[in-house]
Design a protein around this motif. Structure first.
Motif, mmCIF file in Angstrom:
data_model
loop_
_atom_site.group_PDB
_atom_site.id
_atom_site.type_symbol
_atom_site.label_atom_id
_atom_site.label_comp_id
_atom_site.label_asym_id
_atom_site.label_seq_id
_atom_site.Cartn_x
_atom_site.Cartn_y
_atom_site.Cartn_z
ATOM 1 N N LEU A 205 0.848 -1.209 0.000
ATOM 2 C CA LEU A 205 0.000 0.000 0.000
ATOM 3 C C LEU A 205 0.879 1.253 0.000
ATOM 4 C CD1 LEU A 205 -2.835 -0.982 2.532
ATOM 5 C CD2 LEU A 205 -3.111 -0.559 0.075
ATOM 6 N N ALA A 210 -0.165 4.975 -0.683
ATOM 7 C CA ALA A 210 -0.846 5.290 0.588
ATOM 8 C C ALA A 210 0.155 5.986 1.506
ATOM 9 C CB ALA A 210 -1.364 4.010 1.237
ATOM 10 N N ALA A 258 -4.839 1.659 -2.882
ATOM 11 C CA ALA A 258 -3.921 2.809 -2.871
ATOM 12 C C ALA A 258 -3.987 3.489 -4.239
ATOM 13 C CB ALA A 258 -2.501 2.336 -2.589
ATOM 14 N N ARG A 381 -0.976 -7.852 -5.161
ATOM 15 C CA ARG A 381 -1.393 -6.525 -5.640
ATOM 16 C C ARG A 381 -1.733 -6.565 -7.124
ATOM 17 N NH1 ARG A 381 1.611 -3.431 -8.498
ATOM 18 N NH2 ARG A 381 3.464 -4.571 -7.852
#
Ligand code: ADP
Ligand code: ASP
Ligand code: MG
Length: 408
Positions: A205, A210, A258, A381
């Motif tokens: 993230l 993020a 994110a 991801r």
């Protein structure tokens, strides 16, 4: 006596009142019987303002001068915080990164911590002082000793690195939100605060935008097994624990989303498709410390191909100055750039080995009429590169479709 490291971000020390508020919180931790080491960021928008000022003076400021300039932001806030603690009747001492024993490599603006010698900090703690360390900086041990900075958001990394080297019980990151959420709560009002999250998920993230944690801080936390608490510096609320064994909350779900708007795309058009071309382009970029993400090479036609990759926007001019001569030398056609893009990523260990997440993400974006330009994945991801103008729609739609506001 336990030792804790606390870090306060820029918005938490943006003015005199906020600095006094932070001092009261630190005093409380001291009253509870702890040794306290505090890392502090520059006040409010200081770092951005110093960068602007530098560019008003010189279109291409030298990286040595820029680092020394930016390091002053954190020195200002650390001294003021020490003064605020003295006003409250507590003994406190502020230290620059170099005084705190933080040694880095010589890569200005993206320096990595090589070593911490915590002797001075320990000495000050033994004298009963609360130690306030200026975040985001160190001193290089190259031919010359120069002040370096650790990259934007790098005070988090100072804090976790100090916690690791001092063997602190915990590293507490205090900021302007109450913890780590399923998405940026300023963009997604229904985002849910996580009780805990594993290092691995937090690292993905953080690396994909993020900004609540600096990615290298998370990396160090994992490496040295430092539990990290992310919580509000304004209200008392439980926050989020970043640790090894995050709760098994939901094993088959995405954990968070994110986004990153600091994206530029470079397409090298019409280069010969033979061994060595990719190395000729990417080796000099690596030597210049430009980190390249998402690389796609098209299938070649008549031995001519296109190559696309992304870099951070502030690296684009430097990247082009390296790539254009290479492309010319191999008689490539041209280089085309686009700086109106963004990355949107869904992250979760629950996605590992589970089919269907990518398809669901593409479907959601399609239903929003959002065109996907490039796709990259890791085991946990999936990232799509889309138009920056559609980022908010994409994040909100994905948050809803993946039901991240729900606990289970
Ligand atoms: P600090 O100055 O305290 O270091 P930052 O601005 O660097 O604070 O990081 C906090 C900001 O990170 C929040 O205000 C929020 O907008 C943003 N953010 C992005 N993603 C997340 C997330 N998943 N959870 C919490 N905050 C996030
Ligand atoms: N002041 C630096 C920045 O704005 C470092 C930090 O806040 O962590 O990036
Ligand atoms: Mg930050």
């Amino acid at each position: 006596m336990a030792l804790i490291v606390q870090k306060y971000g820029g918005s938490s020390v943006a003015d005199a009142e906020k600095i006094k508020n932070v001092a009261r919180r630190i005093a409380k931790a001291k009253d509870e019987g702890n040794h306290v080491v505090v890392v502090v960021s520059a006040m409010g928008h200081t770092t951005n303002n110093l960068i602007k000022l530098a560019y008003q003076i010189n279109e291409q400021p030298g990286d040595r001068e820029l680092d020394l300039l930016l390091s002053t932001g954190e020195i200002v806030s650390s001294t003021l915080l020490a003064m605020a603690l003295e006003t409250l009747g507590y003994k406190a001492v502020s230290l620059t990164g170099a005084q705190a024993g933080i040694t880095t490599d010589t890569v200005h603006s993206q320096a990595r911590i090589l070593k911490i010698d915590p002797e001075r900090i320990r000495k000050e703690l033994d004298k009963g002082n609360i130690v306030i360390v200026a975040g985001f900086q160190g001193i290089s041990k190259g031919e010359e000793e120069d002040i370096t900075t650790l990259g934007r958001g790098g005070s988090d990394t100072t804090a976790v690195a100090l916690a690791a080297s001092l063997g602190a019980e915990i590293c507490q990151i205090y900021t302007d939100v109450e913890g780590v959420y399923t998405a940026d709560p300023h963009l997604v009002p229904h985002a849910r605060k996580l009780k805990d999250i594993g290092y691995e998920e937090m690292l993905e993230l953080a690396s994909y935008g993020a900004r609540v944690m600096h990615n290298r801080a998370v990396e160090l936390g994992e490496l040295y097994n430092v539990p990290i608490l992310v919580a509000s510096s304004f209200i008392d609320s439980p926050g989020t624990i970043i640790c090894k064994e995050a709760s098994m909350e939901v094993k088959n779900k995405a954990r968070g989303i994110a986004y990153d708007t600091n994206v530029s795309k470079v397409t090298v058009v019409g280069v010969p498709d033979h061994p060595g071309i990719a190395a000729a382009i990417f080796e000099p970029l690596a030597r210049a410390n430009i980190s390249v993400d998402t690389i796609v090479q098209n299938a070649s036609i008549n031995n001519i191909t296109d190559l696309t990759f992304t870099v951070a926007r502030n690296d684009l001019i430097k990247a082009m100055s390296i790539v254009e001569p290479v492309v010319k030398s191999v008689e490539g056609k041209q280089c085309v750039t686009d700086s109106t893009l963004a990355k949107v990523s869904i992250v979760g260990t629950g996605m590992q080995n589970t089919p269907g997440y990518a398809a669901r993400m593409f479907r959601t974006l399609h239903e929003q009429g959002i065109n996907i330009q490039l796709i990259t994945t890791s085991e946990i991801r999936i990232t799509c590169i889309i138009s920056e103008a559609r980022v908010k729609d994409a994040v909100q739609a994905l948050h809803q479709d993946f039901e991240l506001e729900k606990e289970t």
